[in-house]
Motif scaffolding. Structure first.
Motif, PDB file in Angstrom:
ATOM      1  N   ILE A  65     -10.370 -20.589  -6.400  1.00 33.57           N
ATOM      2  CA  ILE A  65      -9.282 -19.997  -5.624  1.00 33.57           C
ATOM      3  C   ILE A  65      -8.977 -18.593  -6.128  1.00 33.57           C
ATOM      4  N   ARG A  66      -8.945 -18.414  -7.447  1.00 30.87           N
ATOM      5  CA  ARG A  66      -8.695 -17.078  -8.013  1.00 30.87           C
ATOM      6  C   ARG A  66      -9.765 -16.086  -7.589  1.00 30.87           C
ATOM      7  N   ARG A  67     -11.025 -16.506  -7.595  1.00 32.00           N
ATOM      8  CA  ARG A  67     -12.113 -15.619  -7.180  1.00 32.00           C
ATOM      9  C   ARG A  67     -11.940 -15.187  -5.732  1.00 32.00           C
ATOM     10  N   LEU A  68     -11.606 -16.142  -4.878  1.00 29.82           N
ATOM     11  CA  LEU A  68     -11.423 -15.829  -3.469  1.00 29.82           C
ATOM     12  C   LEU A  68     -10.252 -14.868  -3.285  1.00 29.82           C
ATOM     13  N   LEU A  69      -9.159 -15.092  -3.994  1.00 34.86           N
ATOM     14  CA  LEU A  69      -8.009 -14.194  -3.906  1.00 34.86           C
ATOM     15  C   LEU A  69      -8.350 -12.795  -4.412  1.00 34.86           C
ATOM     16  N   GLN A  70      -9.126 -12.699  -5.473  1.00 38.72           N
ATOM     17  CA  GLN A  70      -9.538 -11.398  -5.995  1.00 38.72           C
ATOM     18  C   GLN A  70     -10.378 -10.645  -4.975  1.00 38.72           C
ATOM     19  N   MET A  71     -11.273 -11.362  -4.288  1.00 41.47           N
ATOM     20  CA  MET A  71     -12.097 -10.717  -3.264  1.00 41.47           C
ATOM     21  C   MET A  71     -11.213 -10.170  -2.146  1.00 41.47           C
ATOM     22  N   VAL A  72     -10.250 -10.969  -1.717  1.00 41.55           N
ATOM     23  CA  VAL A  72      -9.358 -10.535  -0.638  1.00 41.55           C
ATOM     24  C   VAL A  72      -8.524  -9.341  -1.087  1.00 41.55           C
ATOM     25  N   GLN A  73      -7.979  -9.388  -2.294  1.00 43.91           N
ATOM     26  CA  GLN A  73      -7.144  -8.294  -2.790  1.00 43.91           C
ATOM     27  C   GLN A  73      -7.931  -6.995  -2.935  1.00 43.91           C
ATOM     28  N   SER A  74      -9.214  -7.089  -3.241  1.00 45.70           N
ATOM     29  CA  SER A  74     -10.023  -5.886  -3.408  1.00 45.70           C
ATOM     30  C   SER A  74     -10.264  -5.172  -2.078  1.00 45.70           C
ATOM     31  N   MET A  75      -9.913  -5.810  -0.988  1.00 41.99           N
ATOM     32  CA  MET A  75     -10.179  -5.246   0.329  1.00 41.99           C
ATOM     33  C   MET A  75      -8.924  -4.796   1.055  1.00 41.99           C
ATOM     34  N   GLN A  76      -7.822  -4.705   0.350  1.00 40.55           N
ATOM     35  CA  GLN A  76      -6.589  -4.262   0.981  1.00 40.55           C
ATOM     36  C   GLN A  76      -6.769  -2.869   1.567  1.00 40.55           C
ATOM     37  N   GLY A  77      -6.188  -2.659   2.747  1.00 38.72           N
ATOM     38  CA  GLY A  77      -6.269  -1.365   3.399  1.00 38.72           C
ATOM     39  C   GLY A  77      -7.430  -1.243   4.371  1.00 38.72           C
ATOM     40  N   LYS A  78      -8.298  -2.231   4.422  1.00 37.51           N
ATOM     41  CA  LYS A  78      -9.439  -2.197   5.339  1.00 37.51           C
ATOM     42  C   LYS A  78      -9.071  -2.921   6.623  1.00 37.51           C
ATOM     43  N   SER A  79      -9.787  -2.616   7.689  1.00 39.25           N
ATOM     44  CA  SER A  79      -9.537  -3.300   8.952  1.00 39.25           C
ATOM     45  C   SER A  79      -9.936  -4.769   8.815  1.00 39.25           C
ATOM     46  N   GLU A  80      -9.405  -5.582   9.699  1.00 38.50           N
ATOM     47  CA  GLU A  80      -9.707  -7.014   9.665  1.00 38.50           C
ATOM     48  C   GLU A  80     -11.202  -7.264   9.847  1.00 38.50           C
ATOM     49  N   ASP A  81     -11.816  -6.585  10.803  1.00 46.06           N
ATOM     50  CA  ASP A  81     -13.249  -6.760  11.036  1.00 46.06           C
ATOM     51  C   ASP A  81     -14.067  -6.372   9.808  1.00 46.06           C
ATOM     52  N   GLU A  82     -13.707  -5.244   9.224  1.00 46.86           N
ATOM     53  CA  GLU A  82     -14.411  -4.757   8.034  1.00 46.86           C
ATOM     54  C   GLU A  82     -14.251  -5.745   6.875  1.00 46.86           C
ATOM     55  N   MET A  83     -13.045  -6.252   6.718  1.00 48.36           N
ATOM     56  CA  MET A  83     -12.778  -7.182   5.624  1.00 48.36           C
ATOM     57  C   MET A  83     -13.580  -8.480   5.806  1.00 48.36           C
ATOM     58  N   ILE A  84     -13.625  -9.007   7.016  1.00 47.78           N
ATOM     59  CA  ILE A  84     -14.373 -10.239   7.268  1.00 47.78           C
ATOM     60  C   ILE A  84     -15.854 -10.033   6.998  1.00 47.78           C
ATOM     61  N   ARG A  85     -16.406  -8.928   7.475  1.00 47.47           N
ATOM     62  CA  ARG A  85     -17.831  -8.649   7.239  1.00 47.47           C
ATOM     63  C   ARG A  85     -18.127  -8.514   5.755  1.00 47.47           C
ATOM     64  N   GLU A  86     -17.277  -7.788   5.031  1.00 44.80           N
ATOM     65  CA  GLU A  86     -17.503  -7.575   3.599  1.00 44.80           C
ATOM     66  C   GLU A  86     -17.333  -8.862   2.794  1.00 44.80           C
ATOM     67  N   LEU A  87     -16.322  -9.663   3.137  1.00 48.12           N
ATOM     68  CA  LEU A  87     -16.144 -10.943   2.448  1.00 48.12           C
ATOM     69  C   LEU A  87     -17.362 -11.831   2.652  1.00 48.12           C
TER      70      LEU A  87
END
Length: 75
Positions: free
Chosen positions: A8-30
């Protein structure tokens, strides 16, 4: 499914590292991070986590995770 605090911590870290990006961009990068192993979570484990939490989310949140799930599955 065995989902530990570390996962869970790893997943949260990945999400937090993408703050400020568009939703589409964040989904693709995740999805790309998970598929490549850079996120520290296997694709199978991520898919299991997503499926496990989807029933308790609001419809808008479920749609976003469904998009991530489809991206992980290559659809």
């Amino acid at each position: 499914m065995n989902m530990g605090n570390q996962d869970i911590r790893r997943l949260l870290q990945m999400v937090q590292s993408m703050q400020g990006k568009s939703e589409d961009e964040m989904i693709r990068e995740l999805a790309a991070m998970i598929k490549s192993g850079k996120g520290g979570i296997t694709r199978e484990k991520a898919e299991g986590m997503i499926k496990a939490i989807m029933p308790v989310l609001e419809p808008q949140q479920r749609r976003k995770l469904d998009r991530l799930l489809r991206e992980l599955q290559g659809r």
